[in-house]
Structures are given as C-alpha cells and as structure tokens.
Write an enzyme that holds these catalytic residues in place. Structure first.
Site, PDB file in Angstrom:
ATOM      1  N   ASP A 266      36.946  43.258  34.142  1.00 18.46           N
ATOM      2  CA  ASP A 266      38.108  42.782  34.884  1.00 18.46           C
ATOM      3  C   ASP A 266      38.298  41.274  34.835  1.00 18.46           C
ATOM      4  O   ASP A 266      39.378  40.784  34.513  1.00 18.46           O
ATOM      5  CB  ASP A 266      37.980  43.236  36.337  1.00 18.46           C
ATOM      6  CG  ASP A 266      39.082  42.686  37.211  1.00 18.46           C
ATOM      7  OD1 ASP A 266      40.260  42.946  36.909  1.00 18.46           O
ATOM      8  OD2 ASP A 266      38.763  41.985  38.190  1.00 18.46           O
TER       9      ASP A 266
ATOM     10  N   GLU B  78      38.024  31.176  38.460  1.00 18.57           N
ATOM     11  CA  GLU B  78      37.735  32.445  37.806  1.00 18.57           C
ATOM     12  C   GLU B  78      38.838  32.731  36.786  1.00 18.57           C
ATOM     13  O   GLU B  78      39.919  32.140  36.826  1.00 18.57           O
ATOM     14  CB  GLU B  78      37.624  33.589  38.815  1.00 18.57           C
ATOM     15  CG  GLU B  78      37.063  34.867  38.191  1.00 18.57           C
ATOM     16  CD  GLU B  78      36.565  35.876  39.198  1.00 18.57           C
ATOM     17  OE1 GLU B  78      35.879  36.820  38.780  1.00 18.57           O
ATOM     18  OE2 GLU B  78      36.841  35.731  40.407  1.00 18.57           O
TER      19      GLU B  78
ATOM     20  N   ASP C 253      33.440  39.192  36.349  1.00 13.22           N
ATOM     21  CA  ASP C 253      32.426  40.188  36.692  1.00 13.22           C
ATOM     22  C   ASP C 253      32.367  41.257  35.607  1.00 13.22           C
ATOM     23  O   ASP C 253      32.976  41.123  34.551  1.00 13.22           O
ATOM     24  CB  ASP C 253      32.732  40.796  38.061  1.00 13.22           C
ATOM     25  CG  ASP C 253      34.156  41.379  38.133  1.00 13.22           C
ATOM     26  OD1 ASP C 253      34.830  41.434  37.089  1.00 13.22           O
ATOM     27  OD2 ASP C 253      34.584  41.760  39.240  1.00 13.22           O
TER      28      ASP C 253
ATOM     29  N   TYR D 260      38.783  44.908  46.623  1.00 11.75           N
ATOM     30  CA  TYR D 260      39.051  44.073  45.458  1.00 11.75           C
ATOM     31  C   TYR D 260      40.507  44.174  44.991  1.00 11.75           C
ATOM     32  O   TYR D 260      41.150  43.147  44.736  1.00 11.75           O
ATOM     33  CB  TYR D 260      38.094  44.461  44.320  1.00 11.75           C
ATOM     34  CG  TYR D 260      36.656  44.386  44.771  1.00 11.75           C
ATOM     35  CD1 TYR D 260      35.986  43.176  44.843  1.00 11.75           C
ATOM     36  CD2 TYR D 260      35.989  45.537  45.184  1.00 11.75           C
ATOM     37  CE1 TYR D 260      34.682  43.103  45.290  1.00 11.75           C
ATOM     38  CE2 TYR D 260      34.669  45.473  45.633  1.00 11.75           C
ATOM     39  CZ  TYR D 260      34.021  44.252  45.693  1.00 11.75           C
ATOM     40  OH  TYR D 260      32.736  44.183  46.155  1.00 11.75           O
TER      41      TYR D 260
END
Length: 586
Positions: free
Chosen positions: A192, A548, A195, A343
C-alpha cells in the site's frame, strides 16, 4: 570474492568494498584472537564481511555478526562469510570500524587472513534511458521523466514473485505465501504505502485512476516511451484483483494485518509470520470496495481491448459479476472487515455505486449501467477526489457520457471550490491545501479532474493553468521537488520500509527506521505526502503524515502529469499560469 546479495537483479560487487588484513592480537598454542579494521569512506546501513585465511581455522567466535553459512563446530575452514547482526549495521563515514574474533588453528603456524567488507547500503541502481519522441512543446519540467519514474515507483511496490525483467535491484520475491482462507492464491498486487499490507480499496482506486489516465492520454505514454511499461504497470494489480475474486459472490479485499505490520520495521522480503486475508461476500457486504474493484476491471477491459482481447474479456466478465454483487448487497466493507477500519474506513458507498456503474457503461455502452449511474448520482462539489470519495470522478464521466448540464454544474462547483477564492485554503506558495495528511495527493487528484474537464470543453484555459500550477508546485515551484529522485532537492528519507533497509542478507529493523543517513535506496518517482499549511516541510523518515508515500498518492498525480505531456505534444500546454497571489509561473 563473491558478493552474496540474494537479489533478483544486481550484477557484480559494490563499489564501496574495502579490503584489509587481519591484525593478530594474541596467539598461544592453537588459540588466536584477530581483529579486522575498515576505514569507512561513507555512511553504511548494512555490511557483509568475507574473510579468507591462509591456513585452515575452526571454532570461530564473533559477537557483532551472524554467519551467512554457519559451519559445524569442528569443521576446519579457510573462508568465512559474516553479515551484521540487527542493531549492528549502521556506521558513520570516517569511522574505523573493527571486528574482533577468536578461534583455533587446525595446524601449526601463525594464522593470517585477508578480509573484504561488502557495503550492503547502496544498490548503485542505474536508470533506464529515457527515449522520447520529438515535436512536443518545450516544458519547464520533464514530464516524460516524471512518468517513467512514477511507473518505477509502482514497480517498487510490487508484491509476489517478481518478473524476470524486474528493474528495481533492491526488491526481490516476497509474500509468496499469501492465501485465502481456503488456500486461494492471493500473491501479487501492490504494497500500500510505506508498509507491507495489501489494502485493496485504495489499490483498486489507484488502478482505476491510472488506467483512466492511460485511456485518456495514451499518446502521452507513447511519446514518453512508456507505453509498454504502463501496460505492465496496470496489469500487475489487475492480475491480483482477478485472483481476489475467488467466487461469484466473494472478493478478498485485504492481505496482512495493519496492526501487526506497523508494529515492525522491515522490508517485504524479510517478513515472517502470519498474513491473514479478509473478504467480503453476500453475508458480509462491502459494496464500496466491490464497486471500486469492478470499476478497475472495467477500466482495464477498455485499456486492453485492442492489445489483448482475451484478457480484456476476462476483466469485463469479472467486472460485471462484481457489479451485480455490489448492487445486490450494499454495505460498508470496513464494517465487515474490522482490520481495515483503522486505516481505510469507508465513509459512503453511494459514490462507488455511481462510479462503478459509469465505468461499466464506458466499457459496454449498455444503457442499463448508465441509468444506474445517474440514479446513484451525488450532486454538488467534490470535497476531495480520492480512494474514499469518487464524486468528482463519477460526475466527470457522467458529463462525458451524457453532456447533461447538471453534471457540468457539478464539475464547475468542484473547481470553483478548489480554485483561489473558493472554500479550499491555500498555502503561501499556492498549493490548494485540503488536508495536511497527503496534501499533494488531493491537489494532484483534482488537477487530473481539471484536465479531463478541460478536454471536455469546460473552461479549458482556466482549468489547465490551475492544474499546471498545482502539479508544478510538486515538481519544484515551491523551491524544492516533492518527487523522489526528480528535480531540485527531492526527498531522500521517505517513510518507506523497503527503501530504508540495506540489501540482503543484512537484517532490517527499527535501527534502520531511525538511521540518521538517507534511505539506502532511491524510491524513484514516489510523491511524498507534502508540506504543511505554511509550506513547511522536513524530510524526516519518521513523519508518516508528510513524508510517507502511497500507491494512491501517485495515481492521480501520474495521470495528471500524463495530461500535461499530452498538452505539450498537441501544442496546447499553457505557456504561463497564474499563482494564487496573482503572479505568474512559467
């Protein structure tokens, strides 16, 4: 000396290898203590040491390294291969790095040895040549280069058994045991973000939007020399999504547990432990993710229709079955799959009903789907086109299909909200700032919608200039690039496990997450989350809000960049654009 890197793609030994001779610290009877010291010429995150003795030795003891191939206690050997232990891999440039060890000789004489330290930090990756077609307008930024690198980012996110033409030297096969509860093969797809979980809701949306960009701007990919790579790029998740549709009314929607995954820091290749898989079906509905997956497959069927008709037909068959499942069994997937709720919790599924239906209509021209799309229409402005909110995309496609003024009004309402003077605030340097978490993602996604709206004849001059301003902010207009491996002062420390880890066989853990040096590997093409509301930004690996990366961050961005490339090759690219303060960008 052999370089044991255990990778699918990397030839030869690394340039930073350092050779030294053993210093004999003590020697009595058949016992000895030796020391190997290496003057480090750069910051390292992982290492291997290969030792060659002039005469056999045994019972070697060492405390900072693990054996790559551990011998028996009594075995006499002349070669040793060690790799750093966890929390022993990071060392600074200029350090005199020493390893002490003890052992026994297997005969008489004074032991001596030569050792080579293999730097497992840098893969020394080289980029493929950029081969573009001539005839495009001159551009401030090289859009073709951005497109190439963005495609490479998706290659770096691949899960499963990698193809023989893998271009990412620090990636290898991973998660080969991903299975459904009945043993179904669920390998493949994309990890994704930073991670190692496969969340199908954002993955399917990313696939839909990337494929939309290919359909809309196929000439851009061709001119950039990326058409074949782009087809390979979207086929990777489409193949996985086909696997996930295990029964007519069953769809797997996630592999891996976010809580477990986020509790560790390691690369996909080093993962151990259980990776549970989660599904929706008639009794545990998830029409949002089902309709999104149907949309991705319908879009894929369009893209592959003239390239691989059999594959196109397979995708369309799955899309139709999934559409019927979603229509018959509405519900939030994140209510059925609690593991997803923390999430990627879905806020609405009505937008996916319209989105899925309009893509099925686009793929089939069956007006039943168009009627369903119109019946599920959500009027008004789009808060932010993204993995969870499809309103802006659905209404754009509804206008394309019908040319009805009601959908045009929706498109204009969205752009009015997003342009200067609307409800979306701006940073001082003119980024439309919807949300601090992944701010660039929302601006880029809306830029893509603006470019498609312009293609449909809706305020083309104004919308193209606005889209250009937002995309150019990410490419460098803010004073730096937010695209890794591109432009001026790009990020070098993204919150991304795989690119932060040294090469195998070195271990990887939280020490690498907290490494003060740059990520060992360049995650080419990845768009980071972006700045704060004051254009503030720090290239900090631990900042998952601003630094990220994610598959959904790049999807609208890449498709929008393809839109600019299309304008350049058709000689329609604006030569200037207004900033939020009334100035001009060029």
């Amino acid at each position: 000396m052999l370089c044991l890197l255990m990778l699918t793609f990397l030839a030869g030994c690394l340039a930073e290898d350092i050779t030294t001779k053993m210093t004999l610290k003590q020697h009595w009877d058949d016992n000895f203590e030796g020391e190997l010291c290496f003057a480090l010429t750069g910051h390292i995150v992982g290492w291997e040491v290969d030792v060659s003795f002039d005469s056999p030795v045994k019972h070697i003891q060492q405390w900072d390294a693990d054996w790559i191939e551990k011998p028996s206690d009594s075995e006499c050997l002349t070669t040793i291969k060690w790799v750093n232990k966890n929390y022993k891999g990071i060392h600074e440039k200029g350090e005199n790095f020493c390893l002490k060890f003890m052992g026994n000789t297997c005969g008489k004489g004074t032991p001596s040895a030569t050792a080579t330290l293999v730097d497992l930090t840098d893969d020394h990756q080289t980029l493929p040549p950029l081969v573009t077609k001539s005839g495009a307008q001159a551009t401030k930024y090289n859009y073709a280069d951005v497109m190439m690198k963005s495609i490479m980012f998706y290659e770096a996110q691949r899960s499963g058994k990698l193809p023989t033409d893998n271009r990412i030297p620090w990636r290898a096969d991973s998660a080969l045991g991903d299975k459904g509860s009945g043993g179904e093969d669920l390998t493949g797809g994309w990890y994704d973000a930073g991670d190692n979980v496969k969340f199908n809701f954002p993955m399917a949306w990313s696939t839909t939007v990337l494929t939309w960009g290919l359909i809309q701007y196929k000439d851009a990919y061709d001119s950039a020399g990326q058409l074949d790579n782009m087809y390979k790029s979207i086929k990777w998740p489409l193949d996985y999504l086909i696997k996930c549709h295990t029964k007519k009314e069953e769809l797997y929607v996630q592999v891996g547990d976010g809580g477990i995954d986020h509790g560790s820091w390691t690369s996909p290749e080093r993962m151990t432990g259980n990776r549970p898989a989660f599904k929706v079906d008639a009794s545990s509905p998830g029409s949002d993710v089902v309709m999104e997956t149907a949309a991705a497959m319908a879009a894929g069927s369009i893209a592959f229709k003239d390239r691989d008709s059999a594959y196109s037909a397979t995708l369309l068959s799955h899309a139709k079955e999934l559409y019927e499942l979603g229509k018959a069994h509405p519900g939030f997937y994140s209510s059925s799959v609690n593991a997803a709720a923390a999430y990627y919790k879905s806020q609405n599924y009505s937008d996916e009903n319209s989105w899925g239906a309009i893509w099925l209509y686009k793929a089939t021209q069956d007006k039943t789907y168009l009627a369903d799309a119109e019946a599920a229409h959500l009027p008004g402005e789009s808060w932010g086109f993204s993995w969870d909110e499809k309103i802006g995309g659905a209404n754009t496609l509804l206008y394309e299909a019908t040319k009805k003024d009601i959908y045009k009004q929706d498109m204009v309402a969205t752009m009015t909200a997003w342009m200067p003077g609307g409800s979306v605030p701006y940073t001082p340097k003119c980024l439309a700032f919807r949300l601090q978490w992944g701010a660039l993602r929302y601006a880029s996604n809306t830029a893509f919608l603006a470019l498609v709206a312009a293609d449909l004849g809706v305020n083309p001059g104004v919308y193209r200039k606005w889209a250009m301003s937002q995309l150019h902010y990410a490419l460098g207009d803010a004073g730096r690039s937010f695209v890794i491996g591109f432009g001026t002062n790009p990020p070098k420390n993204p919150h991304h496990r795989g690119s932060s880890c040294p090469l195998l066989p070195a271990p990887c853990g939280w020490e690498e997450q907290q490494n003060k040096g740059h990520n060992p590997h360049t995650l080419y093409g990845a768009l980071v989350g972006g700045p704060g509301s004051s254009d503030d930004y720090t290239d900090n690996r631990e900042d998952y809000v601003h630094n990220e990366v994610a598959c959904d961050y790049n999807a609208g961005f890449q498709s929008a960049i393809a839109g600019l490339q299309h304008l350049a090759i058709t000689q329609k690219l604006p030569t200037s654009y207004n900033t939020c303060g009334g100035g001009s960008g060029r």
